[in-house]
Every structure is written in C-alpha cells, then in structure tokens.
Design a protein around this motif. Sequence first.
Motif, PDB file in Angstrom:
ATOM      1  N   LYS A   7       0.844  -1.191   0.000  1.00 25.56           N
ATOM      2  CA  LYS A   7       0.000   0.000   0.000  1.00 25.56           C
ATOM      3  C   LYS A   7       0.878   1.239   0.000  1.00 25.56           C
ATOM      4  O   LYS A   7       1.775   1.388   0.838  1.00 25.56           O
ATOM      5  CB  LYS A   7      -0.930  -0.018   1.217  1.00 25.56           C
ATOM      6  CG  LYS A   7      -2.004   1.065   1.159  1.00 25.56           C
ATOM      7  CD  LYS A   7      -1.616   2.283   1.935  1.00 25.56           C
ATOM      8  CE  LYS A   7      -2.560   3.451   1.695  1.00 25.56           C
ATOM      9  NZ  LYS A   7      -2.286   4.588   2.571  1.00 25.56           N
ATOM     10  N   GLY A  59       0.767   5.375   0.123  1.00 25.90           N
ATOM     11  CA  GLY A  59      -0.098   6.505   0.476  1.00 25.90           C
ATOM     12  C   GLY A  59       0.108   7.723  -0.405  1.00 25.90           C
ATOM     13  O   GLY A  59       1.139   7.859  -1.066  1.00 25.90           O
ATOM     14  N   ALA A  89       3.595   1.419   2.953  1.00 24.76           N
ATOM     15  CA  ALA A  89       4.612   2.464   2.794  1.00 24.76           C
ATOM     16  C   ALA A  89       3.959   3.814   3.046  1.00 24.76           C
ATOM     17  O   ALA A  89       2.943   4.141   2.441  1.00 24.76           O
ATOM     18  CB  ALA A  89       5.179   2.422   1.375  1.00 24.76           C
ATOM     19  N   VAL A  99       6.046   8.115   7.218  1.00 27.75           N
ATOM     20  CA  VAL A  99       6.564   8.023   8.573  1.00 27.75           C
ATOM     21  C   VAL A  99       7.283   6.671   8.722  1.00 27.75           C
ATOM     22  O   VAL A  99       6.881   5.685   8.110  1.00 27.75           O
ATOM     23  CB  VAL A  99       5.412   8.234   9.592  1.00 27.75           C
ATOM     24  CG1 VAL A  99       4.364   7.148   9.494  1.00 27.75           C
ATOM     25  CG2 VAL A  99       5.914   8.384  10.998  1.00 27.75           C
ATOM     26  N   ALA A 141       7.697   4.561  11.149  1.00 25.71           N
ATOM     27  CA  ALA A 141       7.224   3.484  12.008  1.00 25.71           C
ATOM     28  C   ALA A 141       5.996   3.945  12.762  1.00 25.71           C
ATOM     29  O   ALA A 141       5.624   5.126  12.694  1.00 25.71           O
ATOM     30  CB  ALA A 141       8.324   3.131  13.025  1.00 25.71           C
ATOM     31  N   ARG A 194       4.832  14.011  14.780  1.00 23.45           N
ATOM     32  CA  ARG A 194       4.766  15.388  14.285  1.00 23.45           C
ATOM     33  C   ARG A 194       4.280  16.342  15.371  1.00 23.45           C
ATOM     34  O   ARG A 194       4.447  17.538  15.269  1.00 23.45           O
ATOM     35  CB  ARG A 194       3.843  15.480  13.076  1.00 23.45           C
ATOM     36  CG  ARG A 194       4.458  14.835  11.872  1.00 23.45           C
ATOM     37  CD  ARG A 194       3.522  14.877  10.685  1.00 23.45           C
ATOM     38  NE  ARG A 194       3.991  13.925   9.709  1.00 23.45           N
ATOM     39  CZ  ARG A 194       4.943  14.157   8.821  1.00 23.45           C
ATOM     40  NH1 ARG A 194       5.528  15.336   8.783  1.00 23.45           N
ATOM     41  NH2 ARG A 194       5.323  13.232   7.981  1.00 23.45           N
ATOM     42  N   MET A 245      -2.080   4.897  20.724  1.00 20.58           N
ATOM     43  CA  MET A 245      -0.909   5.689  20.310  1.00 20.58           C
ATOM     44  C   MET A 245      -1.143   6.382  18.962  1.00 20.58           C
ATOM     45  O   MET A 245      -0.487   7.365  18.631  1.00 20.58           O
ATOM     46  CB  MET A 245       0.315   4.779  20.143  1.00 20.58           C
ATOM     47  CG  MET A 245       0.810   4.180  21.423  1.00 20.58           C
ATOM     48  SD  MET A 245       2.117   2.999  21.034  1.00 20.58           S
ATOM     49  CE  MET A 245       2.506   2.441  22.687  1.00 20.58           C
ATOM     50  N   ALA A 246      -2.048   5.815  18.168  1.00 25.40           N
ATOM     51  CA  ALA A 246      -2.177   6.267  16.785  1.00 25.40           C
ATOM     52  C   ALA A 246      -3.071   7.486  16.654  1.00 25.40           C
ATOM     53  O   ALA A 246      -4.165   7.536  17.202  1.00 25.40           O
ATOM     54  CB  ALA A 246      -2.743   5.130  15.931  1.00 25.40           C
ATOM     55  N   SER A 270      -4.020  11.741  10.298  1.00 24.17           N
ATOM     56  CA  SER A 270      -3.012  12.126   9.317  1.00 24.17           C
ATOM     57  C   SER A 270      -2.427  13.505   9.662  1.00 24.17           C
ATOM     58  O   SER A 270      -3.135  14.381  10.138  1.00 24.17           O
ATOM     59  CB  SER A 270      -3.652  12.187   7.938  1.00 24.17           C
ATOM     60  OG  SER A 270      -2.729  12.691   7.024  1.00 24.17           O
ATOM     61  N   THR A 297      -5.257  10.550   4.357  1.00 22.40           N
ATOM     62  CA  THR A 297      -6.615  10.569   4.910  1.00 22.40           C
ATOM     63  C   THR A 297      -6.703   9.950   6.300  1.00 22.40           C
ATOM     64  O   THR A 297      -7.350  10.501   7.176  1.00 22.40           O
ATOM     65  CB  THR A 297      -7.610   9.819   4.007  1.00 22.40           C
ATOM     66  OG1 THR A 297      -7.170   8.476   3.874  1.00 22.40           O
ATOM     67  CG2 THR A 297      -7.755  10.479   2.677  1.00 22.40           C
ATOM     68  N   GLY A 298      -6.078   8.812   6.508  1.00 22.10           N
ATOM     69  CA  GLY A 298      -6.378   8.067   7.723  1.00 22.10           C
ATOM     70  C   GLY A 298      -5.382   8.233   8.855  1.00 22.10           C
ATOM     71  O   GLY A 298      -5.703   8.009  10.021  1.00 22.10           O
ATOM     72  N   GLY A 299      -4.139   8.602   8.539  1.00 22.86           N
ATOM     73  CA  GLY A 299      -3.104   8.670   9.560  1.00 22.86           C
ATOM     74  C   GLY A 299      -2.761   7.280  10.064  1.00 22.86           C
ATOM     75  O   GLY A 299      -3.012   6.284   9.385  1.00 22.86           O
ATOM     76  N   LYS A 313      -4.029   2.761   9.718  1.00 21.85           N
ATOM     77  CA  LYS A 313      -2.979   1.773   9.454  1.00 21.85           C
ATOM     78  C   LYS A 313      -3.070   0.653  10.492  1.00 21.85           C
ATOM     79  O   LYS A 313      -2.886  -0.521  10.182  1.00 21.85           O
ATOM     80  CB  LYS A 313      -1.605   2.423   9.446  1.00 21.85           C
ATOM     81  CG  LYS A 313      -1.429   3.251   8.162  1.00 21.85           C
ATOM     82  CD  LYS A 313      -0.191   4.065   8.137  1.00 21.85           C
ATOM     83  CE  LYS A 313      -0.150   4.972   6.918  1.00 21.85           C
ATOM     84  NZ  LYS A 313      -1.408   5.639   6.533  1.00 21.85           N
TER      85      LYS A 313
HETATM   86  N1  LIG Z   1       1.568   7.193  16.629  1.00 21.68           N
HETATM   87  C1  LIG Z   1       1.890   7.592  15.400  1.00 21.68           C
HETATM   88  N2  LIG Z   1       3.008   7.094  14.813  1.00 21.68           N
HETATM   89  C2  LIG Z   1       3.349   7.478  13.561  1.00 21.68           C
HETATM   90  N3  LIG Z   1       2.640   8.352  12.806  1.00 21.68           N
HETATM   91  C3  LIG Z   1       1.510   8.878  13.318  1.00 21.68           C
HETATM   92  C4  LIG Z   1       1.087   8.511  14.638  1.00 21.68           C
HETATM   93  N4  LIG Z   1      -0.075   9.159  14.877  1.00 21.68           N
HETATM   94  C5  LIG Z   1      -0.353   9.890  13.780  1.00 21.68           C
HETATM   95  N5  LIG Z   1       0.590   9.740  12.827  1.00 21.68           N
HETATM   96  C6  LIG Z   1       0.561  10.419  11.518  1.00 21.68           C
HETATM   97  O1  LIG Z   1       0.191   9.530  10.468  1.00 21.68           O
HETATM   98  C7  LIG Z   1       0.779  10.001   9.259  1.00 21.68           C
HETATM   99  C8  LIG Z   1       0.725   8.953   8.163  1.00 21.68           C
HETATM  100  O2  LIG Z   1      -0.596   8.761   7.733  1.00 21.68           O
HETATM  101  P1  LIG Z   1      -1.223   9.491   6.418  1.00 21.68           P
HETATM  102  O3  LIG Z   1      -0.928  10.955   6.479  1.00 21.68           O
HETATM  103  O4  LIG Z   1      -2.643   9.061   6.293  1.00 21.68           O
HETATM  104  O5  LIG Z   1      -0.307   8.907   5.285  1.00 21.68           O
HETATM  105  P2  LIG Z   1      -0.584   8.016   3.978  1.00 21.68           P
HETATM  106  O6  LIG Z   1      -0.907   8.991   2.908  1.00 21.68           O
HETATM  107  O7  LIG Z   1       0.744   7.363   3.797  1.00 21.68           O
HETATM  108  O8  LIG Z   1      -1.688   7.048   4.278  1.00 21.68           O
HETATM  109  C9  LIG Z   1       2.160  10.380   9.710  1.00 21.68           C
HETATM  110  O9  LIG Z   1       2.775  11.288   8.856  1.00 21.68           O
HETATM  111  C10 LIG Z   1       1.927  10.959  11.128  1.00 21.68           C
HETATM  112  O10 LIG Z   1       1.815  12.356  11.121  1.00 21.68           O
END
Ligand SMILES: Nc1ncnc2c1ncn2[C@@H]1O[C@H](COP(=O)(O)OP(=O)(O)O)[C@@H](O)[C@H]1O
Length: 395
Positions: free
Chosen positions: A27, A29, A183, A186, A188, A195, A216-217, A220, A226-228, A232
Amino acid sequence: MAMIDTKKVRDVLPEQVLPSWRRAVLKVGSNLLAADGGGLTPRHAKALAAFIAASHADGREVVLVSSGAVAAGRALLRQHARGSSGLAARQALAALGQAPMIALWQSLSARPVAQVLLTHDDLRNRRRYLNARATLRELLQLGVLPVVNENDTVSVDELKLGDNDNLAAIVAALVDADLLLIASDVDALYSADPRRDPAAVPIAQVAALTPEIVAMAGDSGSAAGTGGMRTKLQAAAKAAAAGIPTALFSGREAATVQALQRGRLRGTLIAAASTRLQARKYWLRHAPAAPGRIRIDAGAVKALAGGRVSLLPGGVLGADGEFHRGDLVEIVDADGAAVARGLSQYGAAEVRRLAGRHSREIDDVLGYSYGDEVVHRDDLVGMNRPVASGQEVNA
Ligand SMILES: Nc1ncnc2c1ncn2[C@@H]1O[C@H](COP(=O)(O)OP(=O)(O)O)[C@@H](O)[C@H]1O
Ligand SMILES: N[C@@H](CCC(=O)OP(=O)(O)O)C(=O)O
C-alpha cells in the motif's frame, strides 16, 4: 509541528527480519506520490517500483494498492484555476486523477499495469467478492501488476471504505497474501504522533494490537493523507485476524525500501494473530453455512480426506436445498454425513446440472464457467483432518 529526526530513528529502530513471503500487498499513500500538496511525482515511487520489479524477478507476486488519485486531480484542476471542496468534489478529483496515477505506475513498471477500482460494497457482496478475487488471481497469473484503488466515484458515506489502508488489508485477505506492506511518510508506529510530540519513540515490533497500542495512533498529519496511523492500525488488525503480518515503513527512505529486497525491515512489524490457514480454517469451520449442501461420491470423500484438494464436478453427486455462488455450504457423503465445508463457486441449481460432469464440460452445460472447481481448495476445509498437498478430486 515537530520534525522527525531520521538519524535518531536509525539509532533506535534496528533493521529486523521481514517475514518470508511469496505474495504481498503493497500500500502506497498519497503523501509518497504527491509533492507537498502538488501533483504526482515519481520521486519516491521510483524506489518502490524498483522493489516491485526486484520482487517479480525473485518470482514473487505483488498487488499494489495506491492512493494519489485525489491529489493528482487536485493538481490538475489547480492548473485550470478552480477550487473545490466537499464529497462530490473529492469524487470528481479522484475521477480526474485515477488515470494520471495509473500512468505514473505504468511509466515506472516494465510489466503491464491493470487498474482495479473497488468499493466496500463490492467486497461485502459475496458474488462480487469472488469476482474481484478471480480477476486479481488471473492478473497475477498473467504477470500483470494490479493497481488497486478505492472507486471514489461511487463510494459515498456508508459505502465508503474511507481509506486505502483498510482496503489494502481486505485485498490482502482476498488474494491470500503472505504479507501486508504499508509504505507511508513516517518510519514506524511511534508511541505518539511524532509530528506533534518530539518525545515520541518508534516501535519496532507489535505482538498484539492491544488498546494501549491503538491509543498511540493519531490522524493524518497532512492534507494529502486521509487516515493517519489510526487506519494503518485498523488495517493491521484486519490483516492479523486473517493470519497476515503487517510491515509499516517509510517509503521516503530509499535505503529502507531497498532493504526490503534483502528481507530486512526498518519499521514496525505487526504480528499475525494466527497462521493464515488457522484463520481461514476457523472461519470456514465456524461461520454460518447456507441452508444447502453438496453431496459427493466415495472417491471424492477419500481424496478430500487425504490432501489439500479442490472439489471438481466429477466427484459431485448432487446438491440439496438452496444456495448461491459464493455461499458457504456443507459437503456431505452419499449417506448425508458431513465431511467438509467450503465456498461454492456455483449456485445449487448449477451444481445439480454439473454433477458427475468433467470440468471441461462446464461451459457446454451452463453456457459459461466461473472456473473448473465447484469448491476451490483454498476455500475448503475437511471437518476432521488437516489438509496438506495440492491435487484435485475428479471422481
Ligand atoms: N503514533 C503515530 N506514529 C506514527 N505516525 C503517526 C502517529 N499518529 C499519527 N501519525 C501520523 O500519520 C501520518 C501517516 O498517515 P497518512 O498521512 O494518512 O499517510 P498516507 O498517505 O501514507 O496514508 C504520519 O505522517 C503521522 O503524522
Ligand atoms: N482513493 C484516494 C485515497 C484515499 C486514501 O486512503 O489516501 P491515503 O491515506 O493517502 O492512503 C485517492 O486515490 O486519492
């Protein structure tokens, strides 16, 4: 907004062994394909495409789930000096951007690229689920690179998958992948959004997605994504339940992407909750079956008990009751005793017409064919014995 210190990441995030795989879903992003809110750029896609090519050269199969259509559409529209917002506008942008997104991947791939647009609704409907799976299997067999994206044009609110992370996990289960690779921008999963929290530390391994880990998550950090991390982890949970591990890594780091070719991961590895076979078998054994059954002859009973085989029409005596293509049905012997369960590729009326016939006659009998098997070996579980090798039951 805090920046991520790549050197610090290298120090605390060691390379680890990537689970071995033959078929993976990758995947990618929007953030990796769109340059800072602008149009599509091959900058990071190049290394990812090289990884896919190297995987193909090793005899592996890759299904790509790529975002980027909305970002591409937005950039195109900006050239025409138009602004837009709202769901319909986003759908229009996606429609505008799908072709350039596919074109980007085609420009980086020696293999032909096939566009597969899916919605949640497609994957909830068993008949369409089976059709999507058959198409993806066929594309892989043809040596084509399938590029899957959400069909944003018809995806609205409740029908919408919402994000390609979840779509990628569903596709991984759909194609029976060994690994889900996500992919992003970020490196990990961090203990908090890196951020926003400079003290956040990367996590190399997750054995189980506990509520503490999920907490922890965050969302975006950018306009394109979209999802951050939240989606994931949702995706990783779906994959884990299907017996598939997930690897999260930065697609911005060419060295990280290259390391994948050596079977090394610098990122987060989220373990599967069980093996794929266990997960699938459990589901096939315990999910509610349709009110119908397929009767098979003694030769087929023996073959099913002895190995990992598909049920072909030649071994079928008949079908009782009503069921549709894609339904989970009981498979019984001539006396009605349950011997197996599986997803029927044909409805009850079709199975009755195909009983005792050779697979090559399916087209003549029905006027069409969904494949040689009444129940494919991947969709079949014996009620008593574990299944092993790979042949087929014809009588
Ligand atoms: N705990 C976390 N660990 C890593 N990244 C995080 C976390 N919480 C939020 N994020 C955010 O999630 C973003 C990645 O998701 P997203 O912007 O949707 O990317 P993509 O387009 O790759 O799907 C990271 O750049 C980061 O800012
Ligand atoms: N279907 C949309 C992508 C939606 C999406 O999940 O984006 P992202 O969070 O960047 O993976 C598109 O192609 O723009």
